[in-house]
Design a protein around this motif. Structure first.
Motif, PDB file in Angstrom:
ATOM      1  N   HIS A 146     145.036 -65.187-107.344  1.00  0.00           N
ATOM      2  CA  HIS A 146     144.401 -64.114-107.658  1.00  0.00           C
ATOM      3  C   HIS A 146     144.885 -63.386-108.825  1.00  0.00           C
ATOM      4  CE1 HIS A 146     144.044 -59.620-107.119  1.00  0.00           C
ATOM      5  NE2 HIS A 146     145.389 -59.606-107.011  1.00  0.00           N
ATOM      6  N   GLY A 173     143.368 -54.820 -94.934  1.00  0.00           N
ATOM      7  CA  GLY A 173     142.416 -55.623 -94.671  1.00  0.00           C
ATOM      8  C   GLY A 173     142.105 -55.182 -93.199  1.00  0.00           C
ATOM      9  N   LYS A 221     140.649 -55.507-107.951  1.00  0.00           N
ATOM     10  CA  LYS A 221     139.585 -55.477-107.130  1.00  0.00           C
ATOM     11  C   LYS A 221     138.528 -56.451-107.270  1.00  0.00           C
ATOM     12  CE  LYS A 221     140.205 -50.600-105.592  1.00  0.00           C
ATOM     13  NZ  LYS A 221     141.096 -50.344-106.500  1.00  0.00           N
ATOM     14  N   TRP A 275     138.386 -59.282-108.388  1.00  0.00           N
ATOM     15  CA  TRP A 275     138.827 -61.041-107.997  1.00  0.00           C
ATOM     16  C   TRP A 275     138.075 -60.950-106.453  1.00  0.00           C
ATOM     17  CZ3 TRP A 275     141.989 -61.239-103.327  1.00  0.00           C
ATOM     18  CH2 TRP A 275     141.900 -62.708-102.862  1.00  0.00           C
ATOM     19  N   ARG A 276     138.254 -59.831-105.727  1.00  0.00           N
ATOM     20  CA  ARG A 276     137.750 -60.062-104.378  1.00  0.00           C
ATOM     21  C   ARG A 276     136.202 -60.296-104.285  1.00  0.00           C
ATOM     22  NH1 ARG A 276     140.231 -54.067-102.713  1.00  0.00           N
ATOM     23  NH2 ARG A 276     142.270 -54.651-103.357  1.00  0.00           N
ATOM     24  N   GLY A 280     137.221 -65.176-104.533  1.00  0.00           N
ATOM     25  CA  GLY A 280     138.014 -64.164-103.430  1.00  0.00           C
ATOM     26  C   GLY A 280     137.414 -63.947-102.469  1.00  0.00           C
ATOM     27  N   ASN A 281     136.127 -64.074-102.240  1.00  0.00           N
ATOM     28  CA  ASN A 281     135.137 -64.238-101.017  1.00  0.00           C
ATOM     29  C   ASN A 281     135.893 -65.234 -99.989  1.00  0.00           C
ATOM     30  OD1 ASN A 281     131.894 -63.577-102.099  1.00  0.00           O
ATOM     31  ND2 ASN A 281     133.622 -62.299-102.193  1.00  0.00           N
ATOM     32  N   ILE A 318     139.390 -64.360 -98.711  1.00  0.00           N
ATOM     33  CA  ILE A 318     139.134 -63.174 -97.566  1.00  0.00           C
ATOM     34  C   ILE A 318     138.853 -63.817 -96.457  1.00  0.00           C
ATOM     35  CG2 ILE A 318     138.167 -61.059 -96.953  1.00  0.00           C
ATOM     36  CD1 ILE A 318     138.219 -60.537-100.101  1.00  0.00           C
ATOM     37  N   LEU A 330     133.432 -55.687 -98.737  1.00  0.00           N
ATOM     38  CA  LEU A 330     133.252 -55.504-100.263  1.00  0.00           C
ATOM     39  C   LEU A 330     132.359 -54.297-100.644  1.00  0.00           C
ATOM     40  CD1 LEU A 330     133.211 -59.249-101.290  1.00  0.00           C
ATOM     41  CD2 LEU A 330     134.869 -57.647-101.414  1.00  0.00           C
ATOM     42  N   GLN A 363     134.374 -51.112-100.274  1.00  0.00           N
ATOM     43  CA  GLN A 363     135.308 -51.095-101.456  1.00  0.00           C
ATOM     44  C   GLN A 363     134.578 -50.737-102.800  1.00  0.00           C
ATOM     45  OE1 GLN A 363     137.684 -54.538-101.241  1.00  0.00           O
ATOM     46  NE2 GLN A 363     138.429 -54.156 -99.286  1.00  0.00           N
TER      47      GLN A 363
END
Length: 202
Positions: A25, A72, A135, A137-138, A143-144, A147, A162, A165
């Motif tokens: 990350h 989360g 953020k 990275w998500r 990232g997907n 998570i 996402l 967010q």
């Protein structure tokens, strides 16, 4: 990928980043800081790049069994998000001191680490760059998938998280990058609506 001057920071931070894929990350987030710096030249690379390398070292001090319940969809211990910032500042101060960073620069770096998750408003341009890179990275495929594996949820559920967010992004370019990545991910998930025989493995 890392600047030569940032390699000692990375090497010192890395032993603290073997929690919940924080090492991976962090490198993705470092990439996004560099991308944002191209568009926001008034930000200080010597602050934001070390800050992103050190921003999550504090998770090392959180009980491993509670880490994935500190944020989360299955959050039980929201107070630990703040604790990882406090612990992160202490670790970062020690690392930066040992590496010979001057007090003024170290203070700016640690001020960003202190609140990077729990404060929502940008306290400076440098702060907004780090917050957005963290953020962004998500929204990447890496990232997907991370998570999804953390919480054992569908990719559609990841994308819904996402979308919620997205308003937390602070820079125009950060919002643009996130929008592009989310739309590409959603397109991939919906290819079969338009091409019935497309391989799901692509």
């Amino acid at each position: 990928m890392l600047r030569k001057k940032d390699i000692p920071v990375w090497e010192a931070a890395r032993p603290f980043l073997d929690v919940r894929s924080n090492d991976e990350h962090t490198l993705f987030s470092y990439y996004w800081v560099k991308q944002l710096l191209d568009f926001y030249p008034d930000a200080d690379a010597d602050v934001v790049l070390p800050a992103i390398l050190l921003h999550d070292v504090g998770w090392k001090k959180i009980p491993i069994e509670k880490v994935l319940e500190s944020f989360g969809p299955k959050m039980k211990y929201p107070e630990l998000r703040r604790l990882h910032e406090v612990e992160g500042v202490a670790i970062a101060e020690k690392i930066l001191s040992e590496l010979g960073y001057n007090e003024h620069l170290s203070k700016q770096i640690c001020e960003i680490i202190d609140g990077h998750d729990t404060t929502k408003e940008a306290r400076s341009l440098n702060d907004s760059i780090v917050k957005d890179a963290d953020k962004l990275w998500r929204f990447t495929r890496h990232g997907n998938e991370t998570i999804q594996s953390w919480f054992d949820i569908s990719m559609a559920e990841v994308q819904e998280i996402l979308r919620k967010q997205f308003p937390g992004l602070l820079t125009d370019k950060g919002k643009l990058f996130a929008t592009q990545m989310l739309e590409i991910a959603e397109l991939k998930e919906n290819l079969t609506k338009y091409i019935p025989n497309v391989s799901a493995e692509r």
